[in-house]
Design a protein around this motif. Structure first.
Motif, PDB file in Angstrom:
ATOM      1  N   ILE A  41       0.887  -1.173   0.000  1.00 28.14           N
ATOM      2  CA  ILE A  41       0.000   0.000   0.000  1.00 28.14           C
ATOM      3  C   ILE A  41       0.914   1.209   0.000  1.00 28.14           C
ATOM      4  O   ILE A  41       1.968   1.186   0.627  1.00 28.14           O
ATOM      5  N   ARG A  42       0.551   2.246  -0.753  1.00 24.73           N
ATOM      6  CA  ARG A  42       1.373   3.452  -0.759  1.00 24.73           C
ATOM      7  C   ARG A  42       0.484   4.682  -0.850  1.00 24.73           C
ATOM      8  O   ARG A  42      -0.639   4.604  -1.329  1.00 24.73           O
ATOM      9  N   LYS A  43       1.006   5.801  -0.363  1.00 25.51           N
ATOM     10  CA  LYS A  43       0.252   7.036  -0.410  1.00 25.51           C
ATOM     11  C   LYS A  43       0.524   7.731  -1.746  1.00 25.51           C
ATOM     12  O   LYS A  43       1.666   7.819  -2.195  1.00 25.51           O
ATOM     13  N   VAL A  44      -0.553   8.211  -2.360  1.00 24.68           N
ATOM     14  CA  VAL A  44      -0.442   8.885  -3.651  1.00 24.68           C
ATOM     15  C   VAL A  44      -1.068  10.268  -3.510  1.00 24.68           C
ATOM     16  O   VAL A  44      -2.109  10.417  -2.880  1.00 24.68           O
ATOM     17  N   SER A  45      -0.380  11.278  -4.056  1.00 20.34           N
ATOM     18  CA  SER A  45      -0.952  12.625  -4.041  1.00 20.34           C
ATOM     19  C   SER A  45      -1.432  12.989  -5.437  1.00 20.34           C
ATOM     20  O   SER A  45      -0.737  12.723  -6.418  1.00 20.34           O
ATOM     21  N   LEU A  46      -2.615  13.583  -5.499  1.00 21.92           N
ATOM     22  CA  LEU A  46      -3.170  13.996  -6.782  1.00 21.92           C
ATOM     23  C   LEU A  46      -3.302  15.511  -6.780  1.00 21.92           C
ATOM     24  O   LEU A  46      -3.602  16.111  -5.752  1.00 21.92           O
ATOM     25  N   LYS A  47      -3.081  16.124  -7.942  1.00 24.92           N
ATOM     26  CA  LYS A  47      -3.296  17.576  -8.025  1.00 24.92           C
ATOM     27  C   LYS A  47      -4.004  17.885  -9.329  1.00 24.92           C
ATOM     28  O   LYS A  47      -3.573  17.451 -10.402  1.00 24.92           O
ATOM     29  N   ASP A  48      -5.100  18.616  -9.196  1.00 24.62           N
ATOM     30  CA  ASP A  48      -5.795  19.084 -10.383  1.00 24.62           C
ATOM     31  C   ASP A  48      -5.058  20.330 -10.859  1.00 24.62           C
ATOM     32  O   ASP A  48      -5.056  21.357 -10.173  1.00 24.62           O
ATOM     33  N   LYS A  49      -4.413  20.244 -12.034  1.00 23.78           N
ATOM     34  CA  LYS A  49      -3.560  21.352 -12.492  1.00 23.78           C
ATOM     35  C   LYS A  49      -4.360  22.625 -12.749  1.00 23.78           C
ATOM     36  O   LYS A  49      -3.840  23.722 -12.653  1.00 23.78           O
ATOM     37  N   GLN A  50      -5.633  22.478 -13.108  1.00 26.21           N
ATOM     38  CA  GLN A  50      -6.425  23.671 -13.423  1.00 26.21           C
ATOM     39  C   GLN A  50      -6.937  24.378 -12.186  1.00 26.21           C
ATOM     40  O   GLN A  50      -6.960  25.592 -12.128  1.00 26.21           O
ATOM     41  N   THR A  51      -7.344  23.618 -11.192  1.00 28.85           N
ATOM     42  CA  THR A  51      -7.904  24.258 -10.000  1.00 28.85           C
ATOM     43  C   THR A  51      -6.907  24.323  -8.854  1.00 28.85           C
ATOM     44  O   THR A  51      -7.088  25.058  -7.901  1.00 28.85           O
ATOM     45  N   GLY A  52      -5.867  23.516  -8.926  1.00 32.25           N
ATOM     46  CA  GLY A  52      -4.868  23.504  -7.860  1.00 32.25           C
ATOM     47  C   GLY A  52      -5.285  22.658  -6.679  1.00 32.25           C
ATOM     48  O   GLY A  52      -4.577  22.572  -5.685  1.00 32.25           O
ATOM     49  N   ARG A  53      -6.447  22.005  -6.746  1.00 32.06           N
ATOM     50  CA  ARG A  53      -6.891  21.172  -5.617  1.00 32.06           C
ATOM     51  C   ARG A  53      -6.008  19.934  -5.499  1.00 32.06           C
ATOM     52  O   ARG A  53      -5.721  19.276  -6.492  1.00 32.06           O
ATOM     53  N   THR A  54      -5.580  19.657  -4.276  1.00 27.86           N
ATOM     54  CA  THR A  54      -4.780  18.450  -4.068  1.00 27.86           C
ATOM     55  C   THR A  54      -5.592  17.438  -3.268  1.00 27.86           C
ATOM     56  O   THR A  54      -6.446  17.807  -2.469  1.00 27.86           O
ATOM     57  N   ALA A  55      -5.308  16.190  -3.498  1.00 28.24           N
ATOM     58  CA  ALA A  55      -5.951  15.122  -2.735  1.00 28.24           C
ATOM     59  C   ALA A  55      -4.906  14.058  -2.444  1.00 28.24           C
ATOM     60  O   ALA A  55      -3.925  13.910  -3.173  1.00 28.24           O
ATOM     61  N   SER A  56      -5.134  13.360  -1.351  1.00 33.58           N
ATOM     62  CA  SER A  56      -4.200  12.322  -0.943  1.00 33.58           C
ATOM     63  C   SER A  56      -4.987  11.038  -0.751  1.00 33.58           C
ATOM     64  O   SER A  56      -6.116  11.073  -0.273  1.00 33.58           O
ATOM     65  N   LEU A  57      -4.423   9.928  -1.168  1.00 39.80           N
ATOM     66  CA  LEU A  57      -5.144   8.668  -0.974  1.00 39.80           C
ATOM     67  C   LEU A  57      -4.178   7.489  -0.918  1.00 39.80           C
ATOM     68  O   LEU A  57      -3.094   7.537  -1.476  1.00 39.80           O
ATOM     69  N   PRO A  58      -4.577   6.442  -0.191  1.00 40.87           N
ATOM     70  CA  PRO A  58      -3.770   5.230  -0.201  1.00 40.87           C
ATOM     71  C   PRO A  58      -4.156   4.358  -1.397  1.00 40.87           C
ATOM     72  O   PRO A  58      -5.340   4.205  -1.697  1.00 40.87           O
ATOM     73  N   LEU A  59      -3.163   3.847  -2.099  1.00 37.55           N
ATOM     74  CA  LEU A  59      -3.420   2.984  -3.248  1.00 37.55           C
ATOM     75  C   LEU A  59      -2.920   1.579  -2.911  1.00 37.55           C
ATOM     76  O   LEU A  59      -1.778   1.407  -2.478  1.00 37.55           O
ATOM     77  N   LEU A  60      -3.784   0.613  -3.096  1.00 39.28           N
ATOM     78  CA  LEU A  60      -3.436  -0.776  -2.777  1.00 39.28           C
ATOM     79  C   LEU A  60      -4.037  -1.663  -3.860  1.00 39.28           C
ATOM     80  O   LEU A  60      -4.664  -1.154  -4.792  1.00 39.28           O
ATOM     81  N   CYS A  61      -3.837  -2.954  -3.751  1.00 37.92           N
ATOM     82  CA  CYS A  61      -4.451  -3.881  -4.691  1.00 37.92           C
ATOM     83  C   CYS A  61      -5.948  -3.612  -4.686  1.00 37.92           C
ATOM     84  O   CYS A  61      -6.564  -3.516  -3.630  1.00 37.92           O
ATOM     85  N   GLN A  62      -6.534  -3.460  -5.866  1.00 40.57           N
ATOM     86  CA  GLN A  62      -7.951  -3.081  -5.960  1.00 40.57           C
ATOM     87  C   GLN A  62      -8.880  -4.283  -5.908  1.00 40.57           C
ATOM     88  O   GLN A  62     -10.082  -4.152  -5.998  1.00 40.57           O
ATOM     89  N   HIS A  63      -8.297  -5.475  -5.788  1.00 43.44           N
ATOM     90  CA  HIS A  63      -9.060  -6.725  -5.682  1.00 43.44           C
ATOM     91  C   HIS A  63     -10.196  -6.785  -6.709  1.00 43.44           C
ATOM     92  O   HIS A  63     -11.376  -6.919  -6.358  1.00 43.44           O
ATOM     93  N   CYS A  64      -9.783  -6.690  -7.972  1.00 46.26           N
ATOM     94  CA  CYS A  64     -10.706  -6.686  -9.109  1.00 46.26           C
ATOM     95  C   CYS A  64     -11.521  -7.979  -9.154  1.00 46.26           C
ATOM     96  O   CYS A  64     -11.031  -9.048  -8.820  1.00 46.26           O
ATOM     97  N   ALA A  65     -12.752  -7.851  -9.637  1.00 47.32           N
ATOM     98  CA  ALA A  65     -13.555  -9.050  -9.892  1.00 47.32           C
ATOM     99  C   ALA A  65     -13.042  -9.749 -11.160  1.00 47.32           C
ATOM    100  O   ALA A  65     -13.208 -10.953 -11.324  1.00 47.32           O
ATOM    101  N   GLU A  66     -12.452  -8.942 -12.075  1.00 43.20           N
ATOM    102  CA  GLU A  66     -11.871  -9.492 -13.308  1.00 43.20           C
ATOM    103  C   GLU A  66     -10.379  -9.147 -13.311  1.00 43.20           C
ATOM    104  O   GLU A  66      -9.945  -8.290 -14.071  1.00 43.20           O
ATOM    105  N   PRO A  67      -9.583  -9.793 -12.478  1.00 38.82           N
ATOM    106  CA  PRO A  67      -8.208  -9.334 -12.301  1.00 38.82           C
ATOM    107  C   PRO A  67      -7.289  -9.671 -13.486  1.00 38.82           C
ATOM    108  O   PRO A  67      -7.150 -10.839 -13.842  1.00 38.82           O
TER     109      PRO A  67
END
Lengths: 246, 122
Positions: A92-118
């Protein structure tokens, strides 16, 4: 054979004892009762497709700079740092997102998404990469040959290859050099009726874990109420992990 | 004639030496496990432990069946051998329960490339 039958009785008895405890708790808190009964399963019973484990992550609640979930995962699964950060395993790792047009940043943990169709399961040449009946995607390291096709196939870069010898592994999370691994949703905890370590560690309560197939679960209720997104939903993989606020 | 007699004696001597060496090969000294008895009869365990562990491995990995009877973790917990420092030894040590026989029989064990060969410190 007789001894084996006795053992089964023991497992069932333990399960019943646990269920009774849960029932007693149910009088005090009906919500808890429903939630817990859905998760309890005797240790000698196979997982079934009636359950599908999933997660909802609220990036609005997830704090930038906080990595409690990552640390909890490392501790729980014994992902010791080798001193080579470029090749260390990341479940699991932390990922930062930034909307270049609005400047809004968001942070989220990204891990295996446990797909139904992996896709990782599709490409695996040995059958090591597989999906359990309850939706948890795992690597059977006994038959993994370390070819890393699955790492290439995963759209989320969720898998890691173990490059160095590992010692003193956790008994419930065996891992070794030459095999691929990824988030297991803390399957050993889930099988005991507990939440994954990252979910338990999140003080912001940004991660909710539960059974997507149970309409009464906290997760299903939330998913019905709030707007949530799949990352790369265009791939139509039917993810077990959904995000809110991105 | 005397030459043939010498060769025969030499051969007999050589055979005797080999027999002596075979008799002298020490049998492994198997450390005793915790508790009164194992989950199966000793003789059955000696010949079939790998089958039990293999079966349990697939049950646990793919079906989430986590019974303890044939689980590797239980083997490790019961059969832990303490070293001179009082701590359980790893499979690297010739005193480790698995190593004792596997070294004697010259059969390599793959389990511990991924699994911990020592009980978890609590």
């Amino acid at each position: 054979m007789e001894q084996n039958d006795n053992n089964i009785d023991q497992y069932r008895r333990r399960f019943l004892e646990r269920s009774t405890a849960v029932l007693a708790g149910g009088v005090l808190a009906p919500g808890v009762f429903l939630h817990a009964i859905a998760q309890a399963r005797p240790v000698d019973e196979a997982v079934s497709g009636k359950v599908r484990w999933g997660m909802l992550i609220d990036s609005n609640k997830c704090k930038t700079g906080c990595d409690k979930c990552v640390k909890a995962c490392e501790t729980e699964n014994g992902l010791n740092r080798t001193g080579n950060p470029l090749t260390d395993a990341q479940w699991i790792r932390k990922v930062s997102l930034k909307d270049k047009q609005t400047g809004r940043t968001a942070s989220l943990p990204l891990l295996c998404q446990h797909c139904a169709e992996p896709p990782c399961v599709d490409v695996c040449p040995t059958g090591a990469s597989f999906k359990r009946a309850d939706g948890i995607v795992l690597v059977d390291k006994h038959i993994c040959i370390g070819c890393r096709y699955c790492m290439m196939a995963c759209p989320y870069k969720a898998r890691s290859f173990v490059h160095e010898d590992v010692t003193d592994q956790k008994s419930y999370a065996p891992r070794g050099k030459g095999t691929v691994e990824s988030c297991t949703f803390c399957v050993h905890r889930v099988d005991k009726g507990e939440s994954p370590a990252c979910v338990s560690a999140c003080e912001e309560k940004a991660m909710v874990f539960g059974d997507m197939n149970d309409p009464q679960s906290e997760l299903s209720q939330l998913l019905r109420e709030v707007q949530s997104t799949e990352i790369r939903g265009d791939l139509a993989l039917n993810l077990g992990v959904r995000y809110q606020g991105i | 004639m005397a030459g043939a007699h010498f060769i025969l004696r030499a051969l007999l001597l050589a055979a005797a030496t080999v027999a002596a060496a075979q008799a002298a090969a020490p049998l492994p000294d198997i450390p005793k496990g915790r508790g009164e008895k194992c989950v199966e009869d000793t003789a059955l365990m000696r010949t079939n432990h790998m089958e039990f562990i293999l079966h349990q491995r697939d049950e646990t990995m793919h079906k989430g069946i986590r019974t303890s009877k044939h689980s590797l973790k239980e083997c490790i917990d019961c059969h832990a051998v303490k070293g001179d420092d009082g701590l359980p030894v790893s499979v690297e040590s010739p005193r480790h329960f698995c190593s004792v026989c596997h070294r004697y029989a010259a059969v390599s064990v793959d389990c511990f490339q991924c699994h911990n060969s020592k009980p978890e410190s609590k």
